[in-house]
Write a protein that holds these residues in place. Sequence first.
Motif, mmCIF file in Angstrom:
data_model
loop_
_atom_site.group_PDB
_atom_site.id
_atom_site.type_symbol
_atom_site.label_atom_id
_atom_site.label_comp_id
_atom_site.label_asym_id
_atom_site.label_seq_id
_atom_site.Cartn_x
_atom_site.Cartn_y
_atom_site.Cartn_z
ATOM 1 N N LEU A 114 -2.046 -2.052 10.609
ATOM 2 C CA LEU A 114 -0.940 -1.442 9.868
ATOM 3 C C LEU A 114 -1.444 -0.683 8.640
ATOM 4 O O LEU A 114 -0.904 0.355 8.279
ATOM 5 C CB LEU A 114 0.085 -2.512 9.477
ATOM 6 N N VAL A 115 -2.498 -1.204 8.012
ATOM 7 C CA VAL A 115 -3.082 -0.519 6.847
ATOM 8 C C VAL A 115 -3.632 0.848 7.274
ATOM 9 O O VAL A 115 -3.449 1.853 6.573
ATOM 10 C CB VAL A 115 -4.187 -1.391 6.192
ATOM 11 N N LEU A 116 -4.278 0.893 8.451
ATOM 12 C CA LEU A 116 -4.810 2.171 8.933
ATOM 13 C C LEU A 116 -3.689 3.177 9.122
ATOM 14 O O LEU A 116 -3.812 4.343 8.747
ATOM 15 C CB LEU A 116 -5.567 1.973 10.253
ATOM 16 N N GLN A 117 -2.558 2.705 9.658
ATOM 17 C CA GLN A 117 -1.408 3.601 9.838
ATOM 18 C C GLN A 117 -0.907 4.146 8.505
ATOM 19 O O GLN A 117 -0.646 5.336 8.374
ATOM 20 C CB GLN A 117 -0.252 2.847 10.510
ATOM 21 N N LEU A 122 0.844 -1.199 0.000
ATOM 22 C CA LEU A 122 0.000 0.000 0.000
ATOM 23 C C LEU A 122 0.883 1.254 0.000
ATOM 24 O O LEU A 122 0.626 2.211 -0.735
ATOM 25 C CB LEU A 122 -0.908 -0.017 1.240
ATOM 26 N N LYS A 123 1.938 1.213 0.794
ATOM 27 C CA LYS A 123 2.853 2.350 0.879
ATOM 28 C C LYS A 123 3.524 2.605 -0.469
ATOM 29 O O LYS A 123 3.668 3.748 -0.901
ATOM 30 C CB LYS A 123 3.911 2.049 1.941
ATOM 31 N N GLU A 124 3.926 1.497 -1.155
ATOM 32 C CA GLU A 124 4.581 1.626 -2.467
ATOM 33 C C GLU A 124 3.614 2.169 -3.510
ATOM 34 O O GLU A 124 3.945 3.044 -4.298
ATOM 35 C CB GLU A 124 5.076 0.246 -2.933
ATOM 36 N N VAL A 125 2.393 1.650 -3.500
ATOM 37 C CA VAL A 125 1.396 2.072 -4.499
ATOM 38 C C VAL A 125 0.984 3.517 -4.240
ATOM 39 O O VAL A 125 0.709 4.284 -5.169
ATOM 40 C CB VAL A 125 0.163 1.124 -4.469
ATOM 41 N N ALA A 126 0.924 3.880 -2.947
ATOM 42 C CA ALA A 126 0.639 5.245 -2.502
ATOM 43 C C ALA A 126 -0.541 5.895 -3.205
ATOM 44 O O ALA A 126 -0.399 6.912 -3.885
ATOM 45 C CB ALA A 126 1.894 6.113 -2.645
ATOM 46 N N PRO A 127 -1.739 5.353 -3.082
ATOM 47 C CA PRO A 127 -2.899 5.997 -3.693
ATOM 48 C C PRO A 127 -3.150 7.363 -3.061
ATOM 49 O O PRO A 127 -2.895 7.548 -1.874
ATOM 50 C CB PRO A 127 -4.040 5.023 -3.358
ATOM 51 N N LEU A 186 -0.626 8.435 4.357
ATOM 52 C CA LEU A 186 -0.870 8.890 2.983
ATOM 53 C C LEU A 186 -1.809 10.102 2.957
ATOM 54 O O LEU A 186 -2.027 10.702 1.909
ATOM 55 C CB LEU A 186 -1.476 7.763 2.145
ATOM 56 N N GLY A 187 -2.383 10.434 4.099
ATOM 57 C CA GLY A 187 -3.244 11.616 4.161
ATOM 58 C C GLY A 187 -4.740 11.315 4.147
ATOM 59 O O GLY A 187 -5.559 12.229 4.065
ATOM 60 N N PHE A 188 -5.103 10.042 4.231
ATOM 61 C CA PHE A 188 -6.530 9.700 4.304
ATOM 62 C C PHE A 188 -7.076 10.134 5.669
ATOM 63 O O PHE A 188 -6.443 9.901 6.698
ATOM 64 C CB PHE A 188 -6.736 8.184 4.127
#
Lengths: 282, 363
Positions: free
Chosen positions: A223-226, A200-205, A231-233
Amino acid sequence: MAENVVGPKNPYLPQIATIKKIVVETGNIKSFYLVLNDTRHMENFAFEPGQVAQLSLFGVGEATFGLANSPTRRETLQFSVMKAGEVTSALHDLAVGDQIGLRGPLGNWFPYQDMKGKNVVIIGGGIGIAPLRSLIQYMLDTRDDYNEITIIYGARSPQDLCYQEDREEWEKRNDVDLILTVDREFPGWDKRVGFVPTVLKEVAPSPKNAVAVTCGPPIMIKLVLQELEALGFKDDQIITTLEKRMKCGIGKCGRCNIGPKYVCVDGPVFSLAQLRQLPDEL
Amino acid sequence: MTLKFLPSERLQDLLEELSRNRKLIVPAKSEAMILFQDFGEDVHLDLANLSRLSAKEAAFPQTETLLSFGYEKETESSEPNKVALQCEPKEKETIVFGLRPCDARAHLLLDKVYLDDRYPDPYYGARRGNLTLISLTCARPQKTCFCTSVGGSPSDREGSDILLTQIEGGFLAEGVSEKGKNIIALNLFQNSTQENEEQAEAVKKRAAESLTLALDLNGIEKRLMDNFENELWSELSAPCLNCGICTYVCPTCHCFNITDEQRGLSGQRIRTWDSCMYPLFTLETSGHNPRSLKLQRFRQRFNHKFSYYPSLYGEFLCVGCGRCILSCPAGIDIREVLKESPMHRGAPRRMKIGLFSREHLER
């Protein structure tokens, strides 16, 4: 004999359903395609992406599962079951033609109406892809309502990825971005390697005009929430669906609460903003 | 309100009349304790002392069958197996005689959960609809009683069909509901006199005055939430054995389990009382347990009664009967927890036990 004589509506009384098809998804996950025996109930079975149902193996017990297919594809009611406990193990022993019980649909659903016009990022891990598949199918069947759709889906190994047919469809389509990942290198695997949060960090939507919907094991969600926050969500742009031990499914038996909210009737779908209002007891 | 007088010597006749074609349960001596029992010849009625268990079982039995199932053939068979279901109604008319007003009022709190608009519970509903509650003013509240702190009183009529008050030579009977009024219209009852009524008022007044404790529960709903992670929960829960007796004797605890039992080709799906005190209550198949620690389960009980339920229904899920205090082997006193508890002592210290603890999220 199956008439309900207690009252016109008995939320504890399951409908009898017949297994029409079983798909072996992985070494420990099977998908069951069910049809309610009562054709009128089958026609009237109205559900939304993200809702759940209680499946009954009479003599063993009941357990809660998310509906894994979209209401836009409702010839059968599909449930993907990972073999883990008593009910799931007994389910895995069943064959096409066997009958089980079904109570549902129960709970709330993904806010797909509010997601219209937005970029949607789906983040799933392991069996957590099951309820997300319902939402993905729904969005693909009403594709014009949504902007970009990104799916990040990870499993331990290539053999642990579910829904081969769906994945082929998602990969073929140019209006959906599918990113698959597995935990480590495997012979013949030419896609991403790494845990879902890392990918998720690499894809950085971008959080701009976006909603992220995630489901997976608790540690992955954490970890996804972090990562999403990094990412600014914002809290109201993050949606998740929760699991709890449940019995009644109708807000009475008292075990699936998080503070004053019952996951069975007030959930299973919550935004992070909603979860922040609740005590930390997940 | 209809008022009548029942002379003491007609009490036995009344009980016999009420038990005709109906189930009648009364508080009666059973070896060392008082329990609600089916009325009959060998039953030793005891109206003076508080029963060990509440009367909730009449509407919410400890065990009940939700449905029966039957398979067509052995599961080992290679042919597809069919199953048929059956539900049995349990609608026998039941009267509870001689329960305390707090126990009667508890039924109104259970109703809010079980007879909600969305998923009314047909099993509870069938029993509740056929239930008549004949309460008795609590003339001598025990030291553990605190009904007046949680919205009740020793002579509260809420939830009762008839309220009896024991006076000289008999009982003053107040018909509260239509059901109750019909019963006191029986000719076993006499017209009451002004003296009867004055005596009853005096009994009620004396009972209310004997309850001197006034717990300050103002704002407790929010205080409990603000102090969810207060470390004092650890201190307060330390003596708790998680035995579950507090929830078992409680007239308002209503959590349950559902299990299947099978013999041969047929079986039953059964509902039984369960308790938030037990770790298995919330244990998930993965091994994860949102309330794995004793303090989490302890906290759940208080939060459910004084924060979660009030936020949903506007009342406490407690009628102040004090049974949990009387039964606790570790001497935990719900009043002390509410009085002393985290909520009144200085700034909360934070525990870090949650899976999604805010320290992780708010970085």
